[in-house]
Design a protein around this motif. Sequence first.
Motif, PDB file in Angstrom:
ATOM      1  N   UNK A  11      -0.624 -22.683 -81.803  1.00  0.00           N
ATOM      2  CA  UNK A  11       0.153 -23.175 -80.663  1.00  0.00           C
ATOM      3  C   UNK A  11       0.638 -24.591 -80.939  1.00  0.00           C
ATOM      4  N   UNK A  12      -0.246 -25.424 -81.459  1.00  0.00           N
ATOM      5  CA  UNK A  12       0.098 -26.823 -81.739  1.00  0.00           C
ATOM      6  C   UNK A  12       1.315 -26.925 -82.659  1.00  0.00           C
ATOM      7  N   UNK A  13       1.422 -26.028 -83.617  1.00  0.00           N
ATOM      8  CA  UNK A  13       2.510 -26.089 -84.592  1.00  0.00           C
ATOM      9  C   UNK A  13       3.767 -25.335 -84.181  1.00  0.00           C
ATOM     10  N   UNK A  14       3.707 -24.519 -83.135  1.00  0.00           N
ATOM     11  CA  UNK A  14       4.866 -23.681 -82.820  1.00  0.00           C
ATOM     12  C   UNK A  14       5.454 -23.863 -81.425  1.00  0.00           C
ATOM     13  N   UNK A  15       4.674 -24.287 -80.448  1.00  0.00           N
ATOM     14  CA  UNK A  15       5.158 -24.331 -79.069  1.00  0.00           C
ATOM     15  C   UNK A  15       5.247 -25.753 -78.526  1.00  0.00           C
TER      16      UNK A  15
ATOM     17  N   UNK B  41      -2.104  -7.544 -82.277  1.00  0.00           N
ATOM     18  CA  UNK B  41      -1.476  -8.833 -82.004  1.00  0.00           C
ATOM     19  C   UNK B  41      -0.033  -8.776 -82.493  1.00  0.00           C
ATOM     20  N   UNK B  42       0.824  -9.566 -81.862  1.00  0.00           N
ATOM     21  CA  UNK B  42       2.195  -9.660 -82.338  1.00  0.00           C
ATOM     22  C   UNK B  42       2.228 -10.594 -83.538  1.00  0.00           C
ATOM     23  N   UNK B  43       3.242 -10.433 -84.359  1.00  0.00           N
ATOM     24  CA  UNK B  43       3.419 -11.338 -85.490  1.00  0.00           C
ATOM     25  C   UNK B  43       3.949 -12.669 -84.966  1.00  0.00           C
ATOM     26  N   UNK B  44       3.515 -13.735 -85.558  1.00  0.00           N
ATOM     27  CA  UNK B  44       4.035 -15.040 -85.188  1.00  0.00           C
ATOM     28  C   UNK B  44       5.424 -15.235 -85.769  1.00  0.00           C
ATOM     29  N   UNK B  45       6.142 -16.186 -85.190  1.00  0.00           N
ATOM     30  CA  UNK B  45       7.471 -16.544 -85.684  1.00  0.00           C
ATOM     31  C   UNK B  45       7.520 -18.056 -85.808  1.00  0.00           C
ATOM     32  N   UNK B  46       8.660 -18.579 -86.224  1.00  0.00           N
ATOM     33  CA  UNK B  46       8.776 -20.015 -86.432  1.00  0.00           C
ATOM     34  C   UNK B  46       8.424 -20.817 -85.184  1.00  0.00           C
ATOM     35  N   UNK B  47       8.872 -20.340 -84.018  1.00  0.00           N
ATOM     36  CA  UNK B  47       8.626 -21.073 -82.782  1.00  0.00           C
ATOM     37  C   UNK B  47       7.756 -20.295 -81.803  1.00  0.00           C
ATOM     38  N   UNK B  48       6.876 -19.452 -82.333  1.00  0.00           N
ATOM     39  CA  UNK B  48       5.938 -18.722 -81.488  1.00  0.00           C
ATOM     40  C   UNK B  48       4.729 -18.320 -82.316  1.00  0.00           C
ATOM     41  N   UNK B  49       3.528 -18.597 -81.811  1.00  0.00           N
ATOM     42  CA  UNK B  49       2.328 -18.209 -82.555  1.00  0.00           C
ATOM     43  C   UNK B  49       2.091 -16.699 -82.424  1.00  0.00           C
ATOM     44  N   UNK B  50       1.249 -16.139 -83.273  1.00  0.00           N
ATOM     45  CA  UNK B  50       0.832 -14.755 -83.046  1.00  0.00           C
ATOM     46  C   UNK B  50       0.174 -14.669 -81.666  1.00  0.00           C
ATOM     47  N   UNK B  51       0.461 -13.605 -80.935  1.00  0.00           N
ATOM     48  CA  UNK B  51      -0.069 -13.432 -79.579  1.00  0.00           C
ATOM     49  C   UNK B  51      -0.868 -12.145 -79.513  1.00  0.00           C
ATOM     50  N   UNK B  52      -2.048 -12.231 -78.885  1.00  0.00           N
ATOM     51  CA  UNK B  52      -2.959 -11.093 -78.802  1.00  0.00           C
ATOM     52  C   UNK B  52      -3.247 -10.757 -77.337  1.00  0.00           C
ATOM     53  N   UNK B  53      -3.530  -9.491 -77.042  1.00  0.00           N
ATOM     54  CA  UNK B  53      -3.928  -9.132 -75.671  1.00  0.00           C
ATOM     55  C   UNK B  53      -5.161  -9.937 -75.262  1.00  0.00           C
ATOM     56  N   UNK B  54      -5.228 -10.275 -73.978  1.00  0.00           N
ATOM     57  CA  UNK B  54      -6.336 -11.111 -73.503  1.00  0.00           C
ATOM     58  C   UNK B  54      -7.596 -10.325 -73.176  1.00  0.00           C
TER      59      UNK B  54
ATOM     60  N   UNK C 143      -1.152 -14.752 -65.443  1.00  0.00           N
ATOM     61  CA  UNK C 143      -2.368 -14.122 -65.958  1.00  0.00           C
ATOM     62  C   UNK C 143      -2.144 -12.659 -66.339  1.00  0.00           C
ATOM     63  N   UNK C 144      -1.273 -11.979 -65.644  1.00  0.00           N
ATOM     64  CA  UNK C 144      -0.969 -10.581 -65.969  1.00  0.00           C
ATOM     65  C   UNK C 144      -0.200 -10.471 -67.282  1.00  0.00           C
ATOM     66  N   UNK C 145       0.763 -11.381 -67.504  1.00  0.00           N
ATOM     67  CA  UNK C 145       1.669 -11.253 -68.640  1.00  0.00           C
ATOM     68  C   UNK C 145       1.316 -12.108 -69.854  1.00  0.00           C
ATOM     69  N   UNK C 146       0.465 -13.099 -69.687  1.00  0.00           N
ATOM     70  CA  UNK C 146       0.134 -14.010 -70.787  1.00  0.00           C
ATOM     71  C   UNK C 146      -0.650 -13.295 -71.874  1.00  0.00           C
ATOM     72  N   UNK C 147      -0.536 -13.826 -73.065  1.00  0.00           N
ATOM     73  CA  UNK C 147      -1.275 -13.339 -74.226  1.00  0.00           C
ATOM     74  C   UNK C 147      -2.073 -14.503 -74.799  1.00  0.00           C
ATOM     75  N   UNK C 148      -3.125 -14.177 -75.514  1.00  0.00           N
ATOM     76  CA  UNK C 148      -3.972 -15.210 -76.101  1.00  0.00           C
ATOM     77  C   UNK C 148      -3.393 -15.676 -77.433  1.00  0.00           C
ATOM     78  N   UNK C 149      -3.514 -16.970 -77.682  1.00  0.00           N
ATOM     79  CA  UNK C 149      -3.018 -17.558 -78.924  1.00  0.00           C
ATOM     80  C   UNK C 149      -4.068 -18.510 -79.486  1.00  0.00           C
ATOM     81  N   UNK C 150      -4.003 -18.729 -80.766  1.00  0.00           N
ATOM     82  CA  UNK C 150      -4.876 -19.679 -81.431  1.00  0.00           C
ATOM     83  C   UNK C 150      -4.369 -21.096 -81.166  1.00  0.00           C
TER      84      UNK C 150
END
Length: 138
Positions: free
Chosen positions: A81-85, A16-29, A70-77
Motif C-alpha cells: 500500500x505504501x508504494x502504490x496508493x 487475491x488479485x494481481x497488483x498493478x503499478x498503482x494498486x497493491x495485490x488485494x485479497x478477500x477479507x 466494509x462490504x467491498x474493501x479487500x485486504x492489502x499488505x
Amino acid sequence: MLTLLLSVLAASVGPCSAGREFEPPLCPTGLARVVALRSEVQGFAIWPEDALDPPCHGFVLTETDARRFFRDAREADARAVHYTLPESPCVVQGHVGFADGTNGRWQIDRYALGWLDRPGRPRMILYCRGCRRAPWMQ
C-alpha cells in the motif's frame, strides 16, 4: 516476503488479485457481516492538510458509506500500500461489530484506504477499489 504473505492469505481466504503499478495485490477479507457500526470522529486531519485539497472537515461518512466500505474493501499488505496508493490526512474513525461476535476499531480515509484493529489479531489494511463516488476522493 510479500509473495509468501500473499500466498498464505490467498490460501486461507481465496484468490487475491494481481497488483498493478498503482494498486497493491488485494485479497478477500473474510470478515463477517457488519451488524453494528458507529462513527466517532468525522473529517479529522491526522497530519497537516495540503491547502490545495478540500478541507478535511468536509469528509464525512454516513453509516451506509462505512458499511459499503466494509462490504467491498479487500485486504492489502501495508508495505505494498505504501508504494502504490495515495493516502489522505482526512479520516473518519469509529467502532464496528460483526455477525461472528468480533468487534474492532476502524479508520477510513478520503481515498478509501483504511485499517481495522480487532483484539488479539493483527491490524488489517483495507482498500475499497470500488469506492469512487462521493464521499470518496472529494
